[in-house]
Motif scaffolding. Structure first.
Motif, PDB file in Angstrom:
ATOM      1  N   THR A  23       0.848  -1.173   0.000  1.00 24.42           N
ATOM      2  CA  THR A  23       0.000   0.000   0.000  1.00 24.42           C
ATOM      3  C   THR A  23       0.897   1.240   0.000  1.00 24.42           C
ATOM      4  OG1 THR A  23      -0.113   0.076   2.417  1.00 24.42           O
ATOM      5  CG2 THR A  23      -1.838  -1.159   1.277  1.00 24.42           C
ATOM      6  N   ILE A  24       0.349   2.370  -0.426  1.00 24.11           N
ATOM      7  CA  ILE A  24       1.092   3.631  -0.395  1.00 24.11           C
ATOM      8  C   ILE A  24       0.715   4.357   0.894  1.00 24.11           C
ATOM      9  CG2 ILE A  24       1.567   5.813  -1.556  1.00 24.11           C
ATOM     10  CD1 ILE A  24       0.614   4.510  -4.169  1.00 24.11           C
ATOM     11  N   SER A  25       1.676   4.504   1.796  1.00 17.24           N
ATOM     12  CA  SER A  25       1.385   5.146   3.076  1.00 17.24           C
ATOM     13  C   SER A  25       1.286   6.657   2.935  1.00 17.24           C
ATOM     14  CB  SER A  25       2.458   4.802   4.108  1.00 17.24           C
ATOM     15  OG  SER A  25       3.717   5.350   3.749  1.00 17.24           O
ATOM     16  N   ALA A  26       2.085   7.233   2.034  1.00 10.79           N
ATOM     17  CA  ALA A  26       2.091   8.681   1.851  1.00 10.79           C
ATOM     18  C   ALA A  26       2.764   9.024   0.535  1.00 10.79           C
ATOM     19  CB  ALA A  26       2.816   9.379   3.003  1.00 10.79           C
ATOM     20  N   LEU A  27       2.412  10.164  -0.008  1.00 11.02           N
ATOM     21  CA  LEU A  27       3.156  10.779  -1.102  1.00 11.02           C
ATOM     22  C   LEU A  27       3.948  11.932  -0.489  1.00 11.02           C
ATOM     23  CD1 LEU A  27       0.442  10.916  -3.930  1.00 11.02           C
ATOM     24  CD2 LEU A  27       2.198   9.170  -3.557  1.00 11.02           C
ATOM     25  N   SER A  28       5.224  12.047  -0.863  1.00 11.12           N
ATOM     26  CA  SER A  28       6.095  13.012  -0.193  1.00 11.12           C
ATOM     27  C   SER A  28       6.712  13.998  -1.167  1.00 11.12           C
ATOM     28  CB  SER A  28       7.188  12.277   0.581  1.00 11.12           C
ATOM     29  OG  SER A  28       6.626  11.570   1.677  1.00 11.12           O
ATOM     30  N   CYS A  29       6.609  15.274  -0.810  1.00  8.32           N
ATOM     31  CA  CYS A  29       7.132  16.342  -1.662  1.00  8.32           C
ATOM     32  C   CYS A  29       7.729  17.437  -0.781  1.00  8.32           C
ATOM     33  CB  CYS A  29       6.040  16.896  -2.570  1.00  8.32           C
ATOM     34  SG  CYS A  29       4.550  17.441  -1.692  1.00  8.32           S
ATOM     35  N   HIS A  30       8.672  17.050   0.062  1.00  9.93           N
ATOM     36  CA  HIS A  30       9.289  17.991   1.003  1.00  9.93           C
ATOM     37  C   HIS A  30       9.857  19.200   0.248  1.00  9.93           C
ATOM     38  CE1 HIS A  30       9.130  14.137   3.023  1.00  9.93           C
ATOM     39  NE2 HIS A  30       9.342  14.747   4.185  1.00  9.93           N
ATOM     40  N   ALA A  31       9.439  20.393   0.670  1.00  7.75           N
ATOM     41  CA  ALA A  31       9.823  21.611  -0.043  1.00  7.75           C
ATOM     42  C   ALA A  31       9.642  22.810   0.882  1.00  7.75           C
ATOM     43  CB  ALA A  31       8.970  21.767  -1.299  1.00  7.75           C
TER      44      ALA A  31
ATOM     45  N   GLY B 166      -2.318   5.468  20.189  1.00 11.19           N
ATOM     46  CA  GLY B 166      -3.303   5.113  19.176  1.00 11.19           C
ATOM     47  C   GLY B 166      -2.822   5.182  17.746  1.00 11.19           C
ATOM     48  N   TYR B 167      -1.511   5.382  17.528  1.00  9.62           N
ATOM     49  CA  TYR B 167      -0.994   5.377  16.156  1.00  9.62           C
ATOM     50  C   TYR B 167      -0.796   3.933  15.720  1.00  9.62           C
ATOM     51  CZ  TYR B 167       1.940   6.250  12.062  1.00  9.62           C
ATOM     52  OH  TYR B 167       2.444   6.287  10.772  1.00  9.62           O
ATOM     53  N   ASP B 168      -1.529   3.509  14.733  1.00  8.73           N
ATOM     54  CA  ASP B 168      -1.460   2.119  14.269  1.00  8.73           C
ATOM     55  C   ASP B 168      -1.319   2.080  12.755  1.00  8.73           C
ATOM     56  OD1 ASP B 168      -1.284  -0.552  14.915  1.00  8.73           O
ATOM     57  OD2 ASP B 168      -3.436  -0.909  14.758  1.00  8.73           O
ATOM     58  N   TYR B 169      -0.548   3.032  12.240  1.00  8.94           N
ATOM     59  CA  TYR B 169      -0.384   3.162  10.795  1.00  8.94           C
ATOM     60  C   TYR B 169       1.009   2.659  10.412  1.00  8.94           C
ATOM     61  CZ  TYR B 169      -1.101   5.377   6.186  1.00  8.94           C
ATOM     62  OH  TYR B 169      -1.244   5.629   4.841  1.00  8.94           O
ATOM     63  N   VAL B 170       1.648   3.303   9.486  1.00  6.75           N
ATOM     64  CA  VAL B 170       2.897   2.798   8.918  1.00  6.75           C
ATOM     65  C   VAL B 170       4.120   3.400   9.603  1.00  6.75           C
ATOM     66  CG1 VAL B 170       4.293   2.738   6.800  1.00  6.75           C
ATOM     67  CG2 VAL B 170       1.822   2.304   6.700  1.00  6.75           C
ATOM     68  N   VAL B 171       5.126   2.559   9.825  1.00  5.79           N
ATOM     69  CA  VAL B 171       6.456   2.986  10.245  1.00  5.79           C
ATOM     70  C   VAL B 171       7.328   2.899   8.994  1.00  5.79           C
ATOM     71  CG1 VAL B 171       8.458   2.407  11.674  1.00  5.79           C
ATOM     72  CG2 VAL B 171       6.137   2.226  12.625  1.00  5.79           C
ATOM     73  N   SER B 172       7.692   4.056   8.456  1.00 11.10           N
ATOM     74  CA  SER B 172       8.342   4.143   7.150  1.00 11.10           C
ATOM     75  C   SER B 172       9.848   4.387   7.306  1.00 11.10           C
ATOM     76  CB  SER B 172       7.707   5.281   6.334  1.00 11.10           C
ATOM     77  OG  SER B 172       8.249   5.348   5.027  1.00 11.10           O
ATOM     78  N   ILE B 173      10.643   3.442   6.870  1.00 14.01           N
ATOM     79  CA  ILE B 173      12.097   3.531   6.989  1.00 14.01           C
ATOM     80  C   ILE B 173      12.637   4.609   6.052  1.00 14.01           C
ATOM     81  CG2 ILE B 173      14.279   2.310   6.571  1.00 14.01           C
ATOM     82  CD1 ILE B 173      12.722  -0.292   7.285  1.00 14.01           C
ATOM     83  N   GLU B 174      13.457   5.486   6.598  1.00 16.15           N
ATOM     84  CA  GLU B 174      14.185   6.461   5.786  1.00 16.15           C
ATOM     85  C   GLU B 174      15.671   6.220   6.009  1.00 16.15           C
ATOM     86  OE1 GLU B 174      14.232  11.218   4.716  1.00 16.15           O
ATOM     87  OE2 GLU B 174      13.772  10.604   6.763  1.00 16.15           O
ATOM     88  N   HIS B 175      16.411   6.023   4.954  1.00 16.27           N
ATOM     89  CA  HIS B 175      17.837   5.701   5.077  1.00 16.27           C
ATOM     90  C   HIS B 175      18.689   6.884   4.633  1.00 16.27           C
ATOM     91  CE1 HIS B 175      21.648   3.573   4.761  1.00 16.27           C
ATOM     92  NE2 HIS B 175      21.762   4.029   3.527  1.00 16.27           N
ATOM     93  N   GLU B 176      19.463   7.430   5.580  1.00 19.52           N
ATOM     94  CA  GLU B 176      20.415   8.501   5.269  1.00 19.52           C
ATOM     95  C   GLU B 176      21.696   8.289   6.086  1.00 19.52           C
ATOM     96  OE1 GLU B 176      18.247  12.116   6.056  1.00 19.52           O
ATOM     97  OE2 GLU B 176      17.264  12.105   4.091  1.00 19.52           O
TER      98      GLU B 176
END
Length: 322
Positions: free
Chosen positions: A68-76, A280-290
């Motif tokens: 599934t797509i948890s989010a679309l990201s456009c950091h700006a 109550g957060y039961d959504y996605v834990v999204s790995i970010e690698h830097e």
């Protein structure tokens, strides 16, 4: 909870190859960049919004792999004082919201942005001290004239399309702490929430577990990034937490980003995951690698291995012992 990944780290791979690799690692979700700082290597809103067949093919590519797509990201920085830069950022955010609506993705991640110190400014101005009084005057002007008006209007645009914003709390931007996020949320509405990244809490001296408690009690966590930070106990005394050295100067920096488990141990990450469940957060834990000490593949796989140990996956049942 579901384990996911911010796919920008696989931008050199074609979309379907990246999705195959991610699914093979046992992940369930992807966060996909749509432009601005993350780029749009896997998801170009202009293309997908203009062609229904390409939109359907994109959605199928994700869903056919059990993702599934948890989010679309456009950091700006949509508040940048240079109008051309701000407009480009704003356009990307709006297109991303439109695409999220079509894809039924509930969250768009970005930054709050940071204005200048006046309408004539060329560069962002990030006040971090209340004295001398100039800094407080700048901060008050920014929030009253730029931050709140922009996000009130843009938030309504997203809310009307059943999309929420996950603003990443990041130094250098107007929203960078739990308090600043809640300040904007109070002014602009519940459409505003956090894309909470513990790595940015640690280097600001904020305990992520407490940040989760503060934001979670307000229902203000819309998305979550899994990234670690290590703080050098010697270098921090020389350069401070606002170290301006390049991220590549890892030997001398006060702090640096690490993959999960290499800045703080698994018990700390277990506390973070437990705090998310507690509020109550039961959504996605999204790995970010830097992580500058590891390849993309190694940093990613180690994050997956470490998080799999502590992620709480099953729905919460009844307390049979109560």
């Amino acid at each position: 909870m579901k384990l996911g990944v911010f796919t920008v780290l696989f931008q050199q791979k074609p979309l379907e190859e990246a999705l195959d690799y991610i699914a093979a690692q046992g992940l369930q979700a992807v966060e996909i960049g749509t432009g601005a700082y993350p780029g749009n290597a896997h998801c170009n809103p202009d293309v997908l919004l203009a062609d229904e067949s390409k939109l359907k093919a994109f959605k199928h590519a994700v869903e056919s792999r059990g993702l599934t797509i948890s989010a679309l990201s456009c950091h700006a920085n949509p508040l940048h004082p240079q109008k051309a830069i701000a407009q480009e950022a704003h356009d990307t955010i709006i297109k991303t919201v439109d695409l999220a609506q079509k894809l039924e993705v509930p969250v768009v991640n970005t930054f709050s942005g940071c204005p200048g110190d006046s309408d004539d400014a060329k560069y962002p101005n990030w006040p971090v001290a209340p004295w001398p009084p100039d800094f407080q005057e700048i901060l008050d002007w920014q929030w009253a004239n730029k931050v709140i008006p922009y996000w009130t209007e843009t938030g309504k645009y997203a809310s009307d399309r059943s999309v929420k914003f996950g603003l990443e709390l990041h130094g250098g931007f107007s929203v960078h702490t739990p308090a600043t996020l809640l300040r904007l949320r109070e002014a602009a509405g519940d459409v505003i929430g956090a894309n909470l990244d513990p790595s940015h809490m640690w280097w600001q001296g904020i305990d992520p577990v407490q940040a989760i408690q503060i934001l979670g009690r307000a229902g203000a966590i819309h998305h979550f990034h899994a990234k670690d930070t290590s703080i050098d106990p010697i270098n921090v005394n020389r350069y401070g937490l606002t170290d301006m050295q390049s991220y590549s100067n890892m030997l001398d920096r006060a702090w640096q980003f690490r993959t999960v488990g290499y800045g703080h141990d698994i018990k700390v990450w277990a506390d973070i995951i437990s705090a998310l469940r507690l509020v109550g957060y039961d959504y996605v834990v999204s790995i970010e690698h830097e992580d500058g000490l590891m390849s993309v593949e190694e940093g990613f796989t180690k994050a997956v291995q470490n998080l799999q140990q502590v992620l709480i996956k099953e729905p919460l049942g009844e307390m049979w012992w109560v």
